[in-house]
Scaffold this active site. Structure first.
Site, mmCIF file in Angstrom:
data_model
loop_
_atom_site.group_PDB
_atom_site.id
_atom_site.type_symbol
_atom_site.label_atom_id
_atom_site.label_comp_id
_atom_site.label_asym_id
_atom_site.label_seq_id
_atom_site.Cartn_x
_atom_site.Cartn_y
_atom_site.Cartn_z
ATOM 1 N N LYS A 78 0.859 -1.194 0.000
ATOM 2 C CA LYS A 78 0.000 0.000 0.000
ATOM 3 C C LYS A 78 0.893 1.241 0.000
ATOM 4 C CE LYS A 78 -3.898 2.110 2.506
ATOM 5 N NZ LYS A 78 -4.804 2.046 3.664
ATOM 6 N N SER A 158 -9.899 2.356 2.617
ATOM 7 C CA SER A 158 -8.963 3.034 1.749
ATOM 8 C C SER A 158 -7.979 2.108 1.051
ATOM 9 C CB SER A 158 -8.175 4.056 2.583
ATOM 10 O OG SER A 158 -7.358 3.392 3.533
ATOM 11 N N SER A 182 -10.310 0.207 7.005
ATOM 12 C CA SER A 182 -9.707 0.178 5.665
ATOM 13 C C SER A 182 -9.021 -1.114 5.255
ATOM 14 C CB SER A 182 -8.703 1.315 5.522
ATOM 15 O OG SER A 182 -9.390 2.515 5.284
HETATM 16 N N1 GLN Z 1 -13.360 4.947 5.856
HETATM 17 C C1 GLN Z 1 -12.746 5.443 7.061
HETATM 18 C C2 GLN Z 1 -12.298 6.864 6.857
HETATM 19 O O1 GLN Z 1 -12.501 7.360 5.821
HETATM 20 C C3 GLN Z 1 -11.621 4.549 7.493
HETATM 21 C C4 GLN Z 1 -10.387 4.741 6.712
HETATM 22 C C5 GLN Z 1 -9.257 3.888 7.204
HETATM 23 O O2 GLN Z 1 -9.436 2.929 7.932
HETATM 24 N N2 GLN Z 1 -8.057 4.286 6.831
HETATM 25 O O3 GLN Z 1 -11.749 7.474 7.725
#
Ligand code: GLN
Length: 492
Positions: A78, A158, A182
């Site tokens: 990532k 994400s 995410s």
């Molecule tokens: N969807 C959540 C956010 O937008 C979690 C994102 C994540 O876990 N990095 O903050």
């Protein structure tokens, strides 16, 4: 010999050790697949030369009968993990041209164990999002499509590049991060296995920070065994991260297949939310039956503060993000605006140009809830509720060993469907943020398909640092679900 990209990570690991295939062959096979999969937009950077170099070094070690736990296995990373001298963007324009001088602890651990880096994976900007649409590099497309439709769906976010590349067999496994879901939500939407470890299990050093008290890295993999092997390599104490915990890392793979007899599995009634598709409810019930068949005792539990988890998360995470992102000012790294009069306008123009809308929204919200006059009403109160959510889990885990819930409130949705409604987007995290707020380990395992042929996952939560029991439970779910469908290769 079958195509090495069809082997799971652990099958490939074993085939490499037996010299049935070389790492260079596997690496070249993956690079060829990546090249054909441009439509998925899963990679921001492909490091083909570096991959071949690492593969050759692994083949030499394997040839001498040496090598680590992941020797020669090609992985995707990532783009939130700093990789030395290799572009690291966090999915943001503001990190243009940033080539770190150092390697994150997680990636160092993977290279120490012999893994090969195929490249850097697309993601939501600074890991803020649930659909991979906030990336400066464009959305990632889910390899899965609804039956009879060619509409482009989200792979979740994400870690959308990670989930899509694992589902499309563009790598043997991928690293990911989870601040509010995410790892687990993208896993659910792509029929992959995602593990968010206990806070402190995996070092955050060299991982671009989003919300430091919630961020945790973990694996996205094809199956539970692969995830167990990856986590073993990624985890461990790191003096460079003061929140990393000094405890031995168990052999998670060895925990698989153990008996579940007598384990208590909690089913929290508050995770039954309005508007959840009936199929998710049914799948959850199947999960309960599978755990029962495996010898577990099912216990109805209540976590009444669950309804506050999402509001608390969307105060705490932006607050920490607004502080963490203050460092992107055009001075130290990345993008700098061309037009400015003085240092202040340089900061302002750089940040205005460099950050996307979602990141700006988080910075505004975060700055607001931390500002004098609002701090007590929002940030401090959110911290207090967070502590009570933690206490509620401690109480629940005095009665049960695992908690079973759905991973996400819906299957993969169409790209564009929720981008104009942030609250709709935030609702994706409703089942996952609780584990981050409480620091608990959580995982998503593919469990079935909905009526449109799209994957759905089930989530297991466990006690802090009891990933072993979680892996045991995941393995039981995986065995019972017997999920072995892969997406049709429309992109190649
Ligand atoms: N969807 C959540 C956010 O937008 C979690 C994102 C994540 O876990 N990095 O903050």
């Amino acid at each position: 010999m079958t195509n090495p990209t069809e082997l799971s990570l652990t099958e490939l690991r074993d085939a490499l050790k037996k010299k049935e295939v070389t790492s260079l062959e596997a690496t070249d096979a993956y690079l060829a697949r990546i090249e054909k999969a441009g439509d998925l937009n899963a990679f921001i950077t492909v490091t083909a030369d570096k991959a071949r170099e690492m593969a050759k070094a692994s083949d030499e070690k394997l040839g001498r009968g040496e090598g680590g736990a992941l020797e020669g296995v090609p992985l995707g990373i990532k783009d939130l993990f700093c990789t030395e001298e290799t572009l690291t963007t966090a999915g943001s324009h503001i990190l243009d041209g940033f080539e770190p001088k150092y390697e994150s602890t997680v990636t160092s651990n993977l290279w120490r164990d012999g893994a090969v880096m195929l490249g850097k994976l697309n993601m939501d900007e600074f890991a803020m999002g649930s659909s991979n649409e906030t990336s400066f590099y464009g959305p990632v497309v889910n390899p899965w499509r609804a039956e009879g439709s060619d509409a482009k769906l989200t792979p979740g976010g994400s870690s959308g590049g990670s989930s899509a590349s694992v589902a499309a067999r563009l790598c043997a496994g991928a690293t990911a991060t989870d601040t509010g879901g995410s790892i687990r939500q993208p896993a659910s939407l792509t029929a992959t296995v995602g593990v968010k470890p206990t806070y402190g299990r995996v070092s955050r050093w060299g991982v671009v920070a989003f919300a430091s008290s919630l961020d945790q890295a973990g694996p996205l993999a094809r199956d539970v065994r692969d995830a167990a092997v990856m986590l073993k390599s990624m985890a461990g104490h790191d003096p460079k991260d003061s929140t990393s915990v000094d405890r031995p890392v168990p052999d998670y793979e060895a925990a698989l297949g153990g008996s579940l007899k007598g384990l208590k599995v909690g089913v929290p009634k508050e995770y039954r939310i309005d508007g959840m598709p009936a199929e998710i409810e049914q799948l959850w019930q199947s999960g309960v039956d599978w755990m029962k068949d495996a010898g577990c005792e099912i216990v109805d539990i209540s976590l009444p503060l669950t309804k506050y988890a999402l509001p608390v998360y969307y105060i705490v995470a932006p607050a920490e993000a607004s502080s963490n992102l203050a460092r992107y000012d055009g001075v130290k790294y990345g993008h700098r605006a061309k037009d400015y009069d003085d240092i202040l306008s340089m900061y302002e123009n750089t940040r205005a140009e460099g950050f996307g809308d979602e990141v700006k929204r988080r910075i505004l919200v975060g700055t607001y809830v931390l500002s004098a006059g609002y701090y007590d009403a929002y940030y401090l109160r959110a911290q207090k509720v967070r502590k009570r959510i933690f206490d509620e889990f401690v109480e629940a885990f005095s009665k049960v060993d695992l908690i079973l819930t759905p991973s996400a409130p819906s299957a993969a949705f169409e790209l564009g469907a929720k981008m104009n409604d942030p609250v709709q987007m935030y609702l994706n995290d409703v089942f996952t943020v609780t584990a981050n707020l409480a620091g608990l380990p959580g995982a998503s395992v593919p469990a079935g398909l909905d009526k449109d042929g799209l994957p759905l996952g089930l989530q297991l939560l466990a006690k802090p640092f009891d990933e072993e029991t979680m892996f045991k439970g995941m393995h039981a779910l995986e065995q019972a679900a017997g999920f072995d469908v892969t997406p049709e290769e429309w992109w190649a």
